[in-house]
Enzyme design. Structure first.
Site, short mmCIF file in Angstrom:
data_model
loop_
_atom_site.label_atom_id
_atom_site.label_comp_id
_atom_site.label_asym_id
_atom_site.label_seq_id
_atom_site.Cartn_x
_atom_site.Cartn_y
_atom_site.Cartn_z
N GLU A 20 0.17 -0.92 5.88
CA GLU A 20 1.25 -0.38 6.69
C GLU A 20 1.17 1.13 6.84
O GLU A 20 1.43 1.68 7.93
CB GLU A 20 2.61 -0.76 6.09
CG GLU A 20 3.80 -0.47 6.98
CD GLU A 20 4.37 0.93 6.85
OE1 GLU A 20 5.15 1.34 7.73
OE2 GLU A 20 4.02 1.63 5.87
N ASP A 70 0.85 -1.19 0.00
CA ASP A 70 0.00 0.00 0.00
C ASP A 70 0.88 1.24 0.00
O ASP A 70 2.05 1.20 0.40
CB ASP A 70 -0.94 0.01 1.20
CG ASP A 70 -0.20 0.01 2.53
OD1 ASP A 70 0.72 -0.82 2.70
OD2 ASP A 70 -0.53 0.83 3.42
#
Length: 378
Positions: free
Chosen positions: A132, A76
């Site tokens: 994250e 991400d």
């Protein structure tokens, strides 16, 4: 030094060209498909897809024995959909650019290529998470469970300045301090109100005073809001607070102090939510020494360790007692910024370092019995 395989750049371009903002579940799922495709080409097997709270994480457990080394990354990014239109994936004059290139899609490709280059990757787990940048709300337990029982965790976040490995990271706590006052007409009867904005100002000053520059502890009020319209004493206000600490004792001290906040104005109320998000990542000196020895054996420049304020999933692996080295990914800069970039010339040395370090760690633990934390993981 080994030449960089030609398809490494193509793989990075493939990952960067699939946008993956953390807060868009569909985009993260699409990105997971691309990461799975690239990883499967490299590793020769499909990953397990683990969907937690709608977010897609990928796990490759290689070989039949217990996991012994965790290779950790995330797919991400902070970049919103449409960023490729203004920040396309390019390589010009030895500099690779694109949203999420250094943080950390190039690192993922380095991880796949390094594991694929091992003669026997049995004992390696590659875990790629999808949240994250949000603080790993759904993947934290997964990360900690995969790390337990491993001899080492290697995190493919971007290198620190000059290619240094990230050996310590500050712990992170996140809070929301909400104030409730009492509304009143700002012109006719301001004294009848309890000004939540003024109370918030008192709380912001109290929060800021909790920092300790000598220790490296920062307590930073960030986003905030108060009131609704210009002619009304605000009845509600809030502030978000970002805390960075060097060690667990400081994290505990600040947490207790934030929770002990009390209103200054009569009639005001203060509510604190949130708390510690990531524990501090303490240095694993023996693991750094090992990486340095491997680098010397490859003829690479002496590796440096760096302490950084930003957090990563390496905080979680270190927090469960697993020796952790971070910053093994791409060398470059500009993470989260317009000038995000990767130095192409540094990819081959990074790939060689990770491959050799993995081989060295696996050779060392090959004959060791699995630790008690391995029981029941499969």
């Amino acid at each position: 030094m080994t030449e960089l395989p030609a398809d490494v750049l193509a793989d990075i371009h493939e990952l960067v060209s699939c946008e993956s903002p953390s807060d868009d579940l569909a985009a993260v799922a699409r990105s997971a498909d691309v990461v799975a495709r690239v990883g499967t080409r490299r590793l020769g097997c499909e990953p397990e897809r683990i969907v937690l709270e709608g977010r897609t994480h990928l796990r490759w457990r290689l070989g039949e024995g217990p996991p012994r080394v965790l290779v950790l990354g995330h797919h991400d990014t902070v970049w919103p959909l449409g960023s490729l239109a203004t920040h396309p994936s390019t390589v010009v004059d030895g500099v690779l650019r694109g949203p999420g290139s250094v943080d950390m899609k190039a690192g993922l490709v380095v991880a796949f290529a390094a594991v694929a280059a091992l003669e026997d990757p049995a004992g390696v787990t590659v875990l790629v998470t999808g949240d994250e940048e949000l603080g790993s709300p759904s993947s934290r337990t997964l990360i900690e469970d995969e790390a337990r029982g491993c001899a080492a965790a290697l995190v493919l976040e971007a290198a620190a300045d000059g290619g240094a490995l990230k050996t310590t990271r500050k712990g992170v706590s996140l809070y929301r301090v909400a104030v409730t006052g009492r509304a009143a007409h700002a012109g006719l009867a301001p004294a009848d109100g309890v000004n939540a904005g003024v109370e918030l100002a008192h709380q912001v000053l109290a929060l800021t005073a909790l920092g300790d520059p000598d220790l490296g502890t920062t307590v930073t009020p960030t986003a905030s809001a108060a009131g609704t319209v210009t002619n009304t004493v605000p009845a509600q206000a809030w502030v978000a607070v970002d805390v960075r600490v060097p060690d667990a004792a400081e994290q505990d001290r600040v947490d207790a102090a934030v929770r002990a906040l009390r209103p200054v104005l009569p009639g005001a109320r203060v509510e604190v939510t949130g708390g510690p998000n990531r524990p501090p990542m303490e240095a694993a000196a023996a693991l750094l020494d090992r990486a340095r020895a491997v680098a010397r054996g490859l003829g690479l420049p002496e590796l440096r360790g760096a302490s950084v304020g930003g957090a990563s999933d390496g905080n979680f692996t270190a927090g469960v007692g697993v020796p952790t080295l971070d910053g093994l990914g791409a060398v470059g800069g500009g993470a989260h910024a317009d000038d995000e970039h990767v130095l192409v010339a540094e990819l081959a040395p990074r790939l060689a370092l990770l491959t050799a370090l993995l081989a060295d760690l696996l050779a060392d633990v090959a004959d060791e019995p699995a630790g008690p934390a391995d029981g029941g993981r499969r």
